[in-house]
Structures are given as structure tokens and as C-alpha cells.
Design a protein around this motif. Structure first.
Motif, PDB file in Angstrom:
ATOM      1  N   VAL A   1      43.234  49.736  39.710  1.00 29.07           N
ATOM      2  CA  VAL A   1      42.886  51.154  39.770  1.00 29.07           C
ATOM      3  C   VAL A   1      41.839  51.314  40.870  1.00 29.07           C
ATOM      4  CG1 VAL A   1      41.844  53.094  38.524  1.00 29.07           C
ATOM      5  CG2 VAL A   1      43.333  51.489  37.299  1.00 29.07           C
ATOM      6  N   ARG A   2      41.956  52.413  41.624  1.00 26.38           N
ATOM      7  CA  ARG A   2      41.012  52.668  42.706  1.00 26.38           C
ATOM      8  C   ARG A   2      40.579  54.131  42.657  1.00 26.38           C
ATOM      9  NH1 ARG A   2      42.288  51.546  49.089  1.00 26.38           N
ATOM     10  NH2 ARG A   2      40.232  52.140  49.870  1.00 26.38           N
ATOM     11  N   ARG A   3      39.251  54.351  42.727  1.00 26.96           N
ATOM     12  CA  ARG A   3      38.722  55.712  42.690  1.00 26.96           C
ATOM     13  C   ARG A   3      37.453  55.806  43.522  1.00 26.96           C
ATOM     14  NH1 ARG A   3      39.243  56.155  36.246  1.00 26.96           N
ATOM     15  NH2 ARG A   3      41.489  56.384  36.165  1.00 26.96           N
ATOM     16  N   GLU A   4      37.152  57.001  43.972  1.00 23.15           N
ATOM     17  CA  GLU A   4      35.871  57.266  44.616  1.00 23.15           C
ATOM     18  C   GLU A   4      34.920  57.763  43.529  1.00 23.15           C
ATOM     19  OE1 GLU A   4      33.983  60.195  47.969  1.00 23.15           O
ATOM     20  OE2 GLU A   4      35.996  59.381  48.356  1.00 23.15           O
ATOM     21  N   ILE A   5      33.748  57.135  43.446  1.00 21.54           N
ATOM     22  CA  ILE A   5      32.767  57.474  42.405  1.00 21.54           C
ATOM     23  C   ILE A   5      31.403  57.642  43.060  1.00 21.54           C
ATOM     24  CG2 ILE A   5      31.662  56.724  40.262  1.00 21.54           C
ATOM     25  CD1 ILE A   5      34.158  55.029  39.676  1.00 21.54           C
ATOM     26  N   SER A   6      30.674  58.683  42.639  1.00 24.47           N
ATOM     27  CA  SER A   6      29.320  58.946  43.138  1.00 24.47           C
ATOM     28  C   SER A   6      28.291  58.559  42.080  1.00 24.47           C
ATOM     29  CB  SER A   6      29.162  60.431  43.474  1.00 24.47           C
ATOM     30  OG  SER A   6      30.081  60.804  44.468  1.00 24.47           O
ATOM     31  N   PHE A   7      27.226  57.895  42.524  1.00 25.89           N
ATOM     32  CA  PHE A   7      26.160  57.453  41.634  1.00 25.89           C
ATOM     33  C   PHE A   7      24.822  58.001  42.111  1.00 25.89           C
ATOM     34  CE2 PHE A   7      29.443  54.246  41.392  1.00 25.89           C
ATOM     35  CZ  PHE A   7      29.540  53.983  40.039  1.00 25.89           C
ATOM     36  N   PRO A   8      24.034  58.610  41.212  1.00 22.16           N
ATOM     37  CA  PRO A   8      22.679  59.012  41.578  1.00 22.16           C
ATOM     38  C   PRO A   8      21.758  57.789  41.495  1.00 22.16           C
ATOM     39  CG  PRO A   8      23.148  59.680  39.327  1.00 22.16           C
ATOM     40  CD  PRO A   8      24.399  59.023  39.868  1.00 22.16           C
ATOM     41  N   LEU A   9      21.277  57.329  42.642  1.00 25.08           N
ATOM     42  CA  LEU A   9      20.425  56.144  42.694  1.00 25.08           C
ATOM     43  C   LEU A   9      19.076  56.507  43.310  1.00 25.08           C
ATOM     44  CD1 LEU A   9      23.249  53.716  43.824  1.00 25.08           C
ATOM     45  CD2 LEU A   9      22.163  53.784  41.569  1.00 25.08           C
ATOM     46  N   SER A  10      18.167  55.571  43.350  1.00 28.72           N
ATOM     47  CA  SER A  10      16.816  55.853  43.829  1.00 28.72           C
ATOM     48  C   SER A  10      16.792  56.359  45.270  1.00 28.72           C
ATOM     49  CB  SER A  10      15.936  54.607  43.702  1.00 28.72           C
ATOM     50  OG  SER A  10      16.453  53.562  44.511  1.00 28.72           O
ATOM     51  N   ASP A  11      17.792  55.996  46.059  1.00 23.14           N
ATOM     52  CA  ASP A  11      17.837  56.462  47.447  1.00 23.14           C
ATOM     53  C   ASP A  11      18.826  57.609  47.647  1.00 23.14           C
ATOM     54  OD1 ASP A  11      19.762  54.551  46.859  1.00 23.14           O
ATOM     55  OD2 ASP A  11      19.608  53.507  48.769  1.00 23.14           O
ATOM     56  N   GLY A  12      19.128  58.324  46.563  1.00 23.61           N
ATOM     57  CA  GLY A  12      19.981  59.503  46.638  1.00 23.61           C
ATOM     58  C   GLY A  12      21.343  59.300  46.015  1.00 23.61           C
ATOM     59  N   LEU A  13      22.198  60.291  46.170  1.00 21.03           N
ATOM     60  CA  LEU A  13      23.561  60.224  45.650  1.00 21.03           C
ATOM     61  C   LEU A  13      24.395  59.375  46.603  1.00 21.03           C
ATOM     62  CD1 LEU A  13      25.317  61.351  43.334  1.00 21.03           C
ATOM     63  CD2 LEU A  13      26.023  63.160  44.911  1.00 21.03           C
ATOM     64  N   ILE A  14      24.961  58.287  46.082  1.00 17.30           N
ATOM     65  CA  ILE A  14      25.735  57.367  46.915  1.00 17.30           C
ATOM     66  C   ILE A  14      27.177  57.344  46.422  1.00 17.30           C
ATOM     67  CG2 ILE A  14      25.982  54.985  47.716  1.00 17.30           C
ATOM     68  CD1 ILE A  14      22.992  54.699  47.513  1.00 17.30           C
ATOM     69  N   ASN A  15      28.097  57.515  47.363  1.00 17.85           N
ATOM     70  CA  ASN A  15      29.527  57.491  47.063  1.00 17.85           C
ATOM     71  C   ASN A  15      30.071  56.096  47.324  1.00 17.85           C
ATOM     72  OD1 ASN A  15      29.630  60.311  46.559  1.00 17.85           O
ATOM     73  ND2 ASN A  15      29.628  60.659  48.754  1.00 17.85           N
ATOM     74  N   TYR A  16      30.888  55.626  46.384  1.00 21.10           N
ATOM     75  CA  TYR A  16      31.524  54.314  46.511  1.00 21.10           C
ATOM     76  C   TYR A  16      33.032  54.450  46.351  1.00 21.10           C
ATOM     77  CZ  TYR A  16      27.039  51.875  45.977  1.00 21.10           C
ATOM     78  OH  TYR A  16      25.765  51.392  46.149  1.00 21.10           O
ATOM     79  N   ASP A  17      33.758  53.657  47.105  1.00 19.47           N
ATOM     80  CA  ASP A  17      35.183  53.440  46.904  1.00 19.47           C
ATOM     81  C   ASP A  17      35.243  52.237  45.970  1.00 19.47           C
ATOM     82  OD1 ASP A  17      37.908  53.000  46.997  1.00 19.47           O
ATOM     83  OD2 ASP A  17      37.930  52.396  49.101  1.00 19.47           O
ATOM     84  N   VAL A  18      35.668  52.451  44.723  1.00 19.84           N
ATOM     85  CA  VAL A  18      35.657  51.386  43.713  1.00 19.84           C
ATOM     86  C   VAL A  18      37.088  50.949  43.422  1.00 19.84           C
ATOM     87  CG1 VAL A  18      34.919  50.707  41.394  1.00 19.84           C
ATOM     88  CG2 VAL A  18      33.569  52.385  42.692  1.00 19.84           C
ATOM     89  N   PHE A  19      37.317  49.662  43.550  1.00 22.26           N
ATOM     90  CA  PHE A  19      38.619  49.053  43.269  1.00 22.26           C
ATOM     91  C   PHE A  19      38.441  48.107  42.096  1.00 22.26           C
ATOM     92  CE2 PHE A  19      41.622  45.522  43.805  1.00 22.26           C
ATOM     93  CZ  PHE A  19      42.820  46.219  43.833  1.00 22.26           C
ATOM     94  N   GLY A  20      39.242  48.288  41.050  1.00 19.89           N
ATOM     95  CA  GLY A  20      39.191  47.404  39.883  1.00 19.89           C
ATOM     96  C   GLY A  20      40.534  46.758  39.652  1.00 19.89           C
ATOM     97  N   GLN A  21      40.499  45.495  39.252  1.00 15.01           N
ATOM     98  CA  GLN A  21      41.748  44.801  38.937  1.00 15.01           C
ATOM     99  C   GLN A  21      41.523  43.889  37.743  1.00 15.01           C
ATOM    100  OE1 GLN A  21      42.924  42.662  42.410  1.00 15.01           O
ATOM    101  NE2 GLN A  21      41.512  40.998  42.074  1.00 15.01           N
ATOM    102  N   PRO A  22      42.588  43.602  36.997  1.00 13.85           N
ATOM    103  CA  PRO A  22      42.448  42.763  35.811  1.00 13.85           C
ATOM    104  C   PRO A  22      42.068  41.319  36.156  1.00 13.85           C
ATOM    105  CG  PRO A  22      44.623  43.815  35.884  1.00 13.85           C
ATOM    106  CD  PRO A  22      43.958  44.059  37.189  1.00 13.85           C
ATOM    107  N   ILE A  23      41.291  40.718  35.294  1.00 13.94           N
ATOM    108  CA  ILE A  23      41.037  39.277  35.347  1.00 13.94           C
ATOM    109  C   ILE A  23      41.894  38.681  34.234  1.00 13.94           C
ATOM    110  CG2 ILE A  23      39.349  37.418  35.074  1.00 13.94           C
ATOM    111  CD1 ILE A  23      37.170  39.452  35.872  1.00 13.94           C
ATOM    112  N   LEU A  24      42.741  37.722  34.599  1.00 18.40           N
ATOM    113  CA  LEU A  24      43.667  37.115  33.643  1.00 18.40           C
ATOM    114  C   LEU A  24      43.287  35.665  33.378  1.00 18.40           C
ATOM    115  CD1 LEU A  24      46.986  38.420  35.258  1.00 18.40           C
ATOM    116  CD2 LEU A  24      45.637  39.507  33.447  1.00 18.40           C
ATOM    117  N   ASN A  25      43.550  35.207  32.156  1.00 18.58           N
ATOM    118  CA  ASN A  25      43.344  33.791  31.858  1.00 18.58           C
ATOM    119  C   ASN A  25      44.611  33.012  32.215  1.00 18.58           C
ATOM    120  OD1 ASN A  25      45.159  34.228  29.731  1.00 18.58           O
ATOM    121  ND2 ASN A  25      43.605  34.109  28.130  1.00 18.58           N
ATOM    122  N   ASP A  26      44.628  31.727  31.905  1.00 22.30           N
ATOM    123  CA  ASP A  26      45.781  30.888  32.252  1.00 22.30           C
ATOM    124  C   ASP A  26      47.062  31.329  31.563  1.00 22.30           C
ATOM    125  OD1 ASP A  26      44.170  29.369  33.896  1.00 22.30           O
ATOM    126  OD2 ASP A  26      43.770  27.839  32.361  1.00 22.30           O
TER     127      ASP A  26
END
Length: 175
Positions: free
Chosen positions: A134-159
Motif C-alpha cells: 500500500v502506498r499513500r501520501e501522509i502529512s505529519f505535524p512535527l517540531s519543524d512543521g508539517l512534513i509530507n511523506y510518500d509512505v510505502f508499506g509492504q508485508p513482512i512474511l515468515n518462511d
């Protein structure tokens, strides 16, 4: 001292003896691992990590390959892993607002509550539920202001190809 290891053990309300027993090692050896007077083998680190439900790589994060560290240190990229409960098991190059010792073993909503953390947790849940990236753009309010990130998530699988967590890469976007 491996403060992150001590913190995780205490948060889970385990004694050193309980972790040692769960990892099938001697308590004195475990105490030396916590105090950094001994480094665990990959097998022992894996046994401790398995018992505590964290990533084995935490024990060896200072030994990450030089090209990886050189390329990502101080870059606008954050790499992280979490378990199925969305608790961080590993993080690299986090924003200065977050210290690795305070992040490991916690969910995003335990670190800060805002629209960004809610969206990040929803992304991770979507990865787990869909068992796909899954991939989304997410904004976070941090100490140096509102920062936008392109966040990519993928499953971690076991053996056995069962999902055991989520890996994320967040790239800071230019404004």
C-alpha cells in the motif's frame, strides 16, 4: 547498555530470568547481552528476538552495511518494521523528534496522536488486511512543521509465507 532491550523487557513485565528461559540461554549470559559486555550470536539474538517479538536486526543495527548507512543517514528516508500489533520492531533514520529507544515496542498512537499517525496506522492495517503493498501520501505535524511523506508499506512474511508484520519506507516530499 542496550537500553532498548531493557525497556522492551520491562514493558513486557519480564525479568531477565524469564527472557533467558524463553530464549533458552543462561540468565548471566542474557545480563551480559543487556549490558553490552557480550554480543549474542545470530542464533541467540534470534531466540531472544523471537521471545520478545522484535526484529533480530536490532541486535546488529550498528553493523548495518556501510553503503546502506552512507546512503540513508541524513537522507529524507525513514525505514521501519512493525509487528501485527503495529508496534515498532526496527527503525532506521527516524525523524529527530523520535529516538529509537522510545520507539521500539510502541505503536504510532503511543508516540503521538494526530491525523498523520492515524493515517500511518491505517496504512499498516491495510497492508496486513490485504496482504499486499500500500502506498499513500501522509502529512505529519512535527517540531519543524508539517512534513509530507510518500509512505510505502509492504508485508513482512515468515518462511511459511505468513504475514508477521509490515515494512515501511517513508520519503519526505519537497514542499
Amino acid at each position: 547498555m542496550r537500553d532498548w532491550l531493557i525497556q522492551i523487557r520491562k514493558e513486557k513485565k519480564f525479568t531477565q530470568q524469564q527472557v533467558a528461559d524463553g530464549a533458552h540461554i543462561d540468565r548471566a549470559y542474557y545480563a551480559q547481552i543487556e549490558s553490552c559486555t557480550r554480543n549474542p550470536s545470530m542464533t541467540v539474538a534470534s531466540q531472544i528476538a523471537g521471545f520478545l517479538h522484535v526484529s533480530t536486526s536490532l541486535f546488529f543495527s550498528e553493523h548495518i552495511s556501510e553503503p546502506f548507512v552512507t546512503a540513508l543517514t541524513n537522507s529524507p528516508i525513514i525505514v521501519a518494521h512493525c509487528d501485527l500489533d503495529l508496534k515498532y520492531t526496527w527503525i532506521f533514520n527516524s525523524h529527530p523528534d523520535f529516538n529509537i529507544e522510545n520507539v521500539i515496542g510502541k505503536r504510532d498512537d503511543q508516540l503521538d496522536i494526530n491525523e498523520g499517525t492515524t493515517q500511518l496506522m491505517n496504512l499498516k492495517r491495510a497492508v496486513i488486511d490485504s496482504k499486499s503493498s500500500v502506498r499513500r501520501e501522509i502529512s505529519f505535524p512535527l517540531s519543524d512543521g508539517l512534513i509530507n511523506y510518500d509512505v510505502f508499506g509492504q508485508p513482512i512474511l515468515n518462511d511459511s509465507k505468513q504475514i508477521i508484520g509490515v515494512a515501511t519506507v517513508a520519503t519526505e516530499l519537497s514542499t
